[in-house]
Structures are given as C-alpha cells and as structure tokens.
Design an enzyme around this catalytic site. Structure first.
Site, mmCIF file in Angstrom:
data_model
loop_
_atom_site.group_PDB
_atom_site.id
_atom_site.type_symbol
_atom_site.label_atom_id
_atom_site.label_comp_id
_atom_site.label_asym_id
_atom_site.label_seq_id
_atom_site.Cartn_x
_atom_site.Cartn_y
_atom_site.Cartn_z
ATOM 1 N N PRO A 8 5.383 4.422 -0.198
ATOM 2 C CA PRO A 8 4.859 3.058 -0.322
ATOM 3 C C PRO A 8 5.466 2.111 0.707
ATOM 4 O O PRO A 8 6.533 2.361 1.270
ATOM 5 C CB PRO A 8 5.281 2.665 -1.742
ATOM 6 C CG PRO A 8 6.519 3.470 -1.986
ATOM 7 C CD PRO A 8 6.327 4.775 -1.274
ATOM 8 N N GLY B 210 0.840 -1.193 0.000
ATOM 9 C CA GLY B 210 0.000 0.000 0.000
ATOM 10 C C GLY B 210 0.873 1.240 0.000
ATOM 11 O O GLY B 210 2.096 1.174 -0.074
ATOM 12 N N GLY C 255 0.960 8.662 3.294
ATOM 13 C CA GLY C 255 1.471 10.017 3.134
ATOM 14 C C GLY C 255 2.978 10.085 3.063
ATOM 15 O O GLY C 255 3.541 11.018 2.502
ATOM 16 N N PHE C 256 3.683 9.067 3.623
ATOM 17 C CA PHE C 256 5.139 9.108 3.632
ATOM 18 C C PHE C 256 5.766 8.222 2.564
ATOM 19 O O PHE C 256 6.976 8.148 2.449
ATOM 20 C CB PHE C 256 5.665 8.681 5.002
ATOM 21 C CG PHE C 256 5.448 9.717 6.058
ATOM 22 C CD1 PHE C 256 5.366 9.358 7.374
ATOM 23 C CD2 PHE C 256 5.327 11.051 5.715
ATOM 24 C CE1 PHE C 256 5.170 10.317 8.363
ATOM 25 C CE2 PHE C 256 5.127 12.009 6.678
ATOM 26 C CZ PHE C 256 5.039 11.639 8.012
ATOM 27 N N ASP D 287 0.579 11.260 16.971
ATOM 28 C CA ASP D 287 -0.179 10.932 15.762
ATOM 29 C C ASP D 287 -0.908 9.593 15.932
ATOM 30 O O ASP D 287 -0.831 8.717 15.076
ATOM 31 C CB ASP D 287 0.746 10.887 14.550
ATOM 32 C CG ASP D 287 -0.029 11.034 13.232
ATOM 33 O OD1 ASP D 287 -1.168 11.537 13.270
ATOM 34 O OD2 ASP D 287 0.503 10.636 12.178
#
Length: 868
Positions: A540, A534, A537-538, A678
C-alpha cells in the site's frame, strides 16, 4: 523514304548509346586510348563507372562518374559541366599529348582539361585510374604520387573521402556547386563552402549572397556521428592542418552508400541508399531560422514548430517599431542606450545561442582574459569563448550582431555588451525580450573603484546574515528532530541495520533521511485506511501531511507519500536497498524524488514526494472515474472530477516528451547509466500540472560506462511491456527500455492497454493492431476517440511512427532515447519505415494471447504498483 528511315535509326542508336554505354575496358585509361560515348571505365570493385551521359531529357552530353552497382543512375561528378557537348559519337575522353585528362568534341576540339600546368615526367607515361571511392586520379604509371584528382574539384556531391578545404593565406578553396536543375549539371546559383573571412564556418551562398550559415567552430578537432542506428559509423570531421581549414566525411563500412548533395534549390541533403532508392536522412535549411539573417541585427530568431518569431536582445529595441509589429524584422534592433565604454558597461550572458556572423578570433585565452580584451576595445560588442582540447578559443564581435538563433543545437554562451543601467532593468523584468542567464562579473570605468568597497561591505554583511540563519535552522531542526525521536523511542527501541548502512533516525550513506518506524506509524495513524492512497503489487501507499506530523524534518514539503512494502511482496532486501541507493543519486524533473526511507526488522518503507494526480494509467485507460469516486468517499479529493479526468492531446504529447526526457537522463546523462526494466503506465506518476515522473526503481540495474547489454536468469517486469530479447532470453539493455517506452507511447495515443487488447477475429494486441493500421496507411485511426477531433494529426502520426520504431522485434533496429527525444521535437518525415513489432508473429499463430507464456522459461514478476 528509305533514306529517312536510316537517318532515324542512326539518331535513335546514337541516343541509346549515349544513355547506356555498352563497352568497358578496365579501370584505367592510358595515352592513345580514347573513351567514346559507348564505352565506360569501371572501378576495380565495380562500385563506380566513368563515361559519357545525357541527363534526363537534355540534348547535351557530359563526361561524368556515377554509381555502377545500383539500379538508379546517380551522377556524383561531372568533368565538362561548364562546357556541355552536343551528342556526337565522335566525342571522346582521353589522356592527351601533354599528359592531362582531356574531353574532345566530335570535331577534335578540346573543351575541357585537367590542366596540370607543369609535369616533370614523360607525357606518354601518365595513366588515369578510377578508384572504388569514386575518385578519378592522374599519375605516372607505377607511381603512387597523384598529379591530379577529381576529389579536389567537387561538383554537387560530397562523398566519403572528399575534403571541403580552405587555405587561409591563399584563399584557395574547394567548394560544392549545385546543378542548374535536375537535367542540367552546369553550375547553378547555389554553392557550399568554408567562409574565408574569419573562424571556421560554412556557408550556402545564393550567387554571391549568404543563404544559410553553420555555427562558428571554436577550434580543435571534432567529429559528429551522422548515424544513430548503430549499423555503421558516419563521421563529419572538422580540423586545421597548418593554414588549411577543412571538413571531411568518412563511413566505417564501405558497403553503405552515403553522400551529401547540394540541390538546385539550395538545400543540402544527407542521403543513404536503401534497396531501390535514396533515403533522405536529413536536410538543411528547412525552417525559418535556418536561413541567414532572418531577424536583422541584434535580434534572436526563435523557432516554434513551423512558425518563427524574432525578439530583440535584452538592452536593445526594434529599430522600426511599426515594421517590427507587422512582422518585417529585416531592420533588426538597436541599443536602447549608447554604450559608455569604460563608464559602467556590463555583459549579459545569453545561453544556447548560434553565435553571430563576422566573428574575430583572438586565440587561446581563459574566459576572464577574453572578457577584459573586449572591455578594453570600445568597438567590441560581444564576446564568446569555447573550450577545445587544452585551450579555450576567444571570439569577439565588432558592430552589430547578425544571424543569431536562440535554443540552437549545440549552442554556445554569448556575452553581449550593454549599458550598465540595463542591469537593473534585466533583474526586475519578467518579460524580457530574450532570456539571459547571468551578468558578467567585471564592470569597468571610473565608478568601479568607488563602488567596490560598498559592494564588498554588502557582500560581507549578507554572508554573515546567511551564516547566522543556517546556524539557527540547524539548531532548530536538531531540537525538533530530537524531540520527535524521543517521543518515538518511548514506544520502541531504535535499531541499526549495519548490513545496509541505514542508521535509524539519522541520514543514510546516500544522504537520505532515515525515519524511525514508530514516527511513521504515528504519523499515518497506524497506517489508517483514511490515509491510504492505493495498493499495488509491492504494497500500500499512504499520504501524509508533514507540516502537522513531521514538522521540522522535511521543511518546504506540504505532503509526502509513504510506500510500505508488503511482507508478501517479491521485493526483498536487495530490491529495497537498490531503490534507496539508486534514486538517491538520480535528480531530474521527470523522475520521482525519494525523500527518505525506513528499514526496521521486517518493515521496509520509502518516503516520496506526493504527486496528487497519481499514476498515468488512471487517466489513459478510463479508470479515473472509479478512482475519483473512491477519493470523494474517503475525502481525499476536493477538486472538479471533470477537470481532473481531462487529458487532451497537448497534455498527452507533453507527457510523452517528459517520459522520453527522463529515460534519456537515465541512459545517458545521469551519474549512473541506469536501465529501468519496468517502464509502464502505472509507474509514471503525474504532478499537479500533469507533468510525468518515472517511479519504481526496484528492478532497475546500473550499467558500466562502456556496457551495452546484460543477461539474467530471473526475468522481472510486466507482461506486455517486456521486449522479446528480455522476455524470451533474459537479455536487457537500453533498447529494452526503448521497447517499453514504445508500448507506453502507443497506449497513450490510443487510450488502450496492450495487454488488455483482444479481438476474436482480429488483432490480439495493441502492437498488432497498430502495425496493421500503419501498413494500411490508417495510423490516425489508432487515436483515442475522446481526443480525435481536437488532436494534431501530424503529431499523432509521428508518435505512432516513433512508437512502432521503438517496438521493433530486433533491438538493433530500435532507435536510442537520444534519437527519440530529438525526433519528438523535430520533423520526422525522413524517418525509416518500421519493421514488424515484437511478438506479432507469435500472436498471429496463437489462438489466444495467453499462449505466450509457453515461450518463456523464466520467472516473470509483475509489478503493478499504482501510486506512491
């Protein structure tokens, strides 16, 4: 007729004046001045009052002390509780001719006295004063020495400043005694006191029979903070002063009213005054294992929610198997084999136990001395030792072991003596009665010297074999790794980044494996889409079978996950190295495990343990079907999708507990105090058994030991999970993570995203919806419809309650993660009512949720990485 009306008027007036004294004269009473039923003494600060009162619908009158500045009359001490008076306006309380406090009935007979036998002072010079602590003291005028005080003669309440004490020589003690019932303050059937028979422990007695027992105190001074809200500090302290054992109670802020009370039914409650009533903070005993000796001798009591069961200790069997099987455990257990005493007896260690009753204290000893002393006494059945200050306290037990509880809060290690043959049974058993963790190393008896040389020879042989095996594994790993690196070096030249201390191809300063970029490139087939799990945001995330591609470097792991940070990602050098160094120092079953890293030029990669069930949000937000379809197409998943998608309530509650345990470890028990910053559903990964593991530590920050809060001008995190003080002002602390956890908890219960929840004419966030349902006593309606018919409603309501406490707008109002973990596993009926969640008022005045952005002047970075 007129005569009858006058008599009735007198009776009514007498009743009213007995209930509500109307005249006060300061905080003192002196000889020659009598306190009658229509008069009171009020302490200097107005906190307490003393006078005559009539409880409930009783016809009796008593002299007592009660809170003067609250709306509910609460009596905390009674003088003549054993000698109630008939209601009479001539009853009086005064300082008598002998200098004592005296209660007189309407005919002038003394029914109660402070009874200080000898005074070396002029009797007419003694005065009584009611202090703002609730203590009534008797002393010579203008002298600070106290001749008598009510705090030495406890009733049913235990207030700050009071002491429950016991003199070990004289056996004189102060004890708390319950009322008969709520309308009769005479001594009831229950009493609470320090036990005089052995080491310091407290008992609740029913008449003269033990009803409930505390744990055994092993010596030294200790304090227990009774408040977790942070508004004040309330301490219960135990200590020894010469021959006196004592418990005392103190509160840091006088404005907070706290008290312990022994109820007529035998329960001890900790009560706090809140606005218009007394709030029960805790009570004991409540459940089965709280009560004394429920399992009989040599058996441990185990509590599972509202049910309990008894199990014999290892090496023991039920005395009456028939009754035992029917749930009648009163006869307890007996040893399976008779002890030999000096001919092969051993000790088994049972951890986390409430130590048995009837212990004998053997003073200060180290563990081996305590064990040997027990071995030398054939009557010694068990021993325990506990460290306190500079010394250790040794405790022994003779005969049967009584009133044992397993998994007890602040439990101790208990070493139980059994026949030597039980050692083999224990080692081979997979279904022993109670889990014991180790066997005592010392064996005694005539066989010891015969066995010693054989055991020593076996140990030496085992050590030599282990050493040879370690040398072989080291050599094999070195050869395989060098071969792999030579293969990688043929494609590119290895480099070293001295700035961050990462030596490519070796171990980092944090003992992490450092992989060469070319080896990972080859192992993932040039980061092929077929290996891709998958993308977040950072960047794959890829799956990798290390047995075939990196054999020998990471032995024992079948599959790993590689996170490749995108060059466009906001996570730069600082966040990358932060995650490397931070996770390497954190080890917990509910934290994702980092195996290694790679840092070469602009490439930054992290190697994690592979978690096959991916992230939590795929399960609770209804996106699992799409994800499973993708997995089938790419050939990554061969299981049953219906089983994979099933996340019933028991699994959800297990996940909630696991996340809470992981956060508690970060905040309190790890080597570093870590604020994650987070916490969200996509940053919680699930293993094959759906156990949660917190991931993504790129934004985490380390706090100092005594640091409670920090600030930043660069707010990072995910909208919908950030606390108000962090999103709006950049302030973050443990309570910031608590807020995020509360949001996640409500999402798990409801199956809905906080940020994606929106109605045109209704609540615009999940928090606002949960708050409205809670206020309308409809919290159950928050439950995900897919589990509503099979869930435990009590647990659901408890989770909604805890979630709303965690997302309160003020950080001071939120509980700590230690409190959350405790409350998840215990009854929460005494929890405070939650206040309005953060951001609710903002959304009430907004046309849409998007308008929130105008309230933050900081840069918000959204982290949405979905898998590792």
């Amino acid at each position: 007729m007129r005569w009858s009306i006058d008599i009735l008027s007198v009776l009514v007036l007498t009743r009213l004046t007995s209930l509500f004294p109307v005249c006060t004269f300061g905080d003192r009473i002196v000889p020659g001045k009598s306190l009658t039923p229509n008069q009171t003494i009020v302490s200097a600060g107005g906190t307490f009052a003393l006078g005559f009162f009539t409880p409930g619908n009783s016809s009796k009158s008593f002299v007592g002390i009660w809170y003067n500045d609250i709306s509910q009359q609460t009596v905390i001490w009674v003088a003549n509780r054993e000698y109630p008076l008939a209601q009479n306006p001539e009853n009086s309380f005064t300082v008598g001719s002998d200098g004592n406090f005296v209660v007189f009935d309407g005919e002038g007979n003394a029914v109660w006295s402070s009874n200080v036998s000898t005074f070396n002072f002029a009797h007419n010079n003694t005065v009584g004063t009611l202090l703002d602590s609730g203590n009534l003291v008797l002393r010579v005028d203008n002298d600070e020495n106290i001749l008598w005080q009510s705090f030495d003669h406890l009733c049913d309440n235990f207030l700050p400043g009071m002491k429950m004490s016991l003199n070990k020589k004289t056996h004189l003690q102060t004890k708390i005694t319950s009322w008969v019932d709520e309308e009769n303050p005479q001594p009831g059937m229950f009493s609470y006191a320090i036990d005089h028979r052995g080491p310091l422990q407290t008992f609740i007695w029913r008449h003269n029979e033990p009803y409930c027992r505390s744990s055994v105190w092993d010596g030294g001074m200790y304090q227990v903070n009774l408040d977790s809200s942070g508004k004040y500090a309330a301490y219960l302290t135990a200590g020894v002063n010469g021959d006196d054992y004592y418990f005392s109670f103190s509160v840091s802020e006088d404005s907070f009213k706290l008290r312990f009370r022994l109820l007529p039914n035998g329960k001890v409650q900790l009560l706090e005054w809140r606005e218009n009533g007394w709030f029960v903070m805790s009570e004991y005993p409540v459940i089965g294992c709280d009560f004394y000796g429920r399992c009989g001798p040599n058996a441990g009591c185990m509590q599972n929610g509202s049910s309990m069961k008894c199990e014999c200790l290892t090496g023991f069997k039920p005395k009456n198997r028939k009754e035992w099987g029917l749930g009648n455990w009163s006869e307890g257990c007996v040893a399976q084999k008779v002890l030999q005493c000096g001919n092969g007896d051993v000790f088994l260690r049972f951890g986390g136990m409430k130590l048995p009753d009837n212990s004998i204290r053997f003073g200060n000893m180290i563990s081996s001395e305590c064990e040997n002393a027990c071995l030398q006494n054939c009557s010694c059945a068990a021993y325990a030792y506990g460290s306190s200050s500079a010394a250790s306290k040794c405790l022994h037990w003779v005969g049967d072991l009584f009133d044992i509880v397993q998994n007890f809060t602040n439990g101790k290690d208990l070493f139980v003596r059994v026949h030597g043959s039980e050692l083999g049974v224990f080692e081979s058993s997979t279904d022993s009665d109670l889990m014991s963790f180790e066997v005592s190393s010392n064996e005694t008896g005539r066989n010891k010297n015969k066995v010693l040389y054989v055991v020593a020879a076996i140990i030496v042989l085992i050590l030599l074999l282990l050493l040879a095996l370690l040398v072989f594994l080291w050599w094999r790993k070195k050869v395989v790794k060098q071969g792999l690196l030579r293969g990688s070096a043929s494609r590119t030249t290895q480099t070293t980044d001295e700035t961050y201390g990462v030596d490519i191809g070796r171990k980092t300063e944090n003992d992490l494996l450092s992989f060469s970029y070319q080896s990972l490139l080859a192992a993932t087939e040039n980061f092929s889409e077929s290996n891709k799990l998958g993308e977040g945001g950072f960047g794959p995330v890829y799956k990798l079978d290390i047995l075939t591609l990196l054999q020998g470097i990471l032995s024992g792991n079948q599959v790993i996950a590689i996170k490749r940070l995108s060059r466009k990602s906001n996570q730069g050098h600082e966040e990358f190295m932060n995650e490397c160094k931070l996770i390497a120092k954190l080890q917990h079953r509910n934290l994702v495990r980092l195996l290694g890293c790679c840092f070469q030029q602009e490439e930054k990669l992290l190697v994690y343990e592979f978690l096959p069930n991916r992230s939590l949000d795929k399960f609770i937000f209804g996106t699992l079907i799409i994800s499973l379809a993708k997995l089938f197409v790419l050939g990554w998943f061969n299981g049953n999708p219906s089983e994979q998608a099933k996340l019933d309530w028991s699994k959800r509650f297990q996940i909630i507990e696991g996340i809470a345990q992981g956060l508690l470890y970060l905040h309190k028990y790890s080597r570093l105090k870590v604020i994650h910053r987070d916490i969200k559903a996509s940053n919680v990964l699930l293993d094959e058994a759906l156990n949660p593991k917190i991931s993504d530590f790129g934004m985490a920050r380390i706090f100092g030991t005594n640091q409670t809060e920090a600030s930043t001008d660069r707010v990072v995190g995910t909208f919908g999970y950030m606390s108000p003080e962090y999103a709006l002002k950049g302030h973050f602390s443990e309570k910031s993570d608590v807020f995020s956890f509360g949001v996640l908890l409500l999402e798990i219960v409801s199956g809905k995203r906080n940020t994606g929840f929106y109605h045109d004419d209704g609540p615009q966030t999940l928090l606002q919806w949960a708050w409205e349902l809670w206020r309308e006593d409809r919290a159950v309606e928050l439950t995900d419809p897919s589990i509503r018919e099979t869930c435990c409603l009590h647990e659901v309501v408890k989770c909604v309650h805890l979630g709303l406490l965690c997302v309160q707008e003020s950080a001071l109002d939120r509980p700590t993660m230690a409190s959350v973990v405790h409350l998840l596993g215990n009854d929460t009926r005494m929890l405070p009512s939650p206040r309005e969640p953060g951001f609710v008022r903002i959304f009430k005045n907004s046309d849409s949720p998007q308008r929130f952005s105008c309230y933050s002047k900081n840069e918000v970075i959204t982290s949405s990485l979905e898998a590792r």
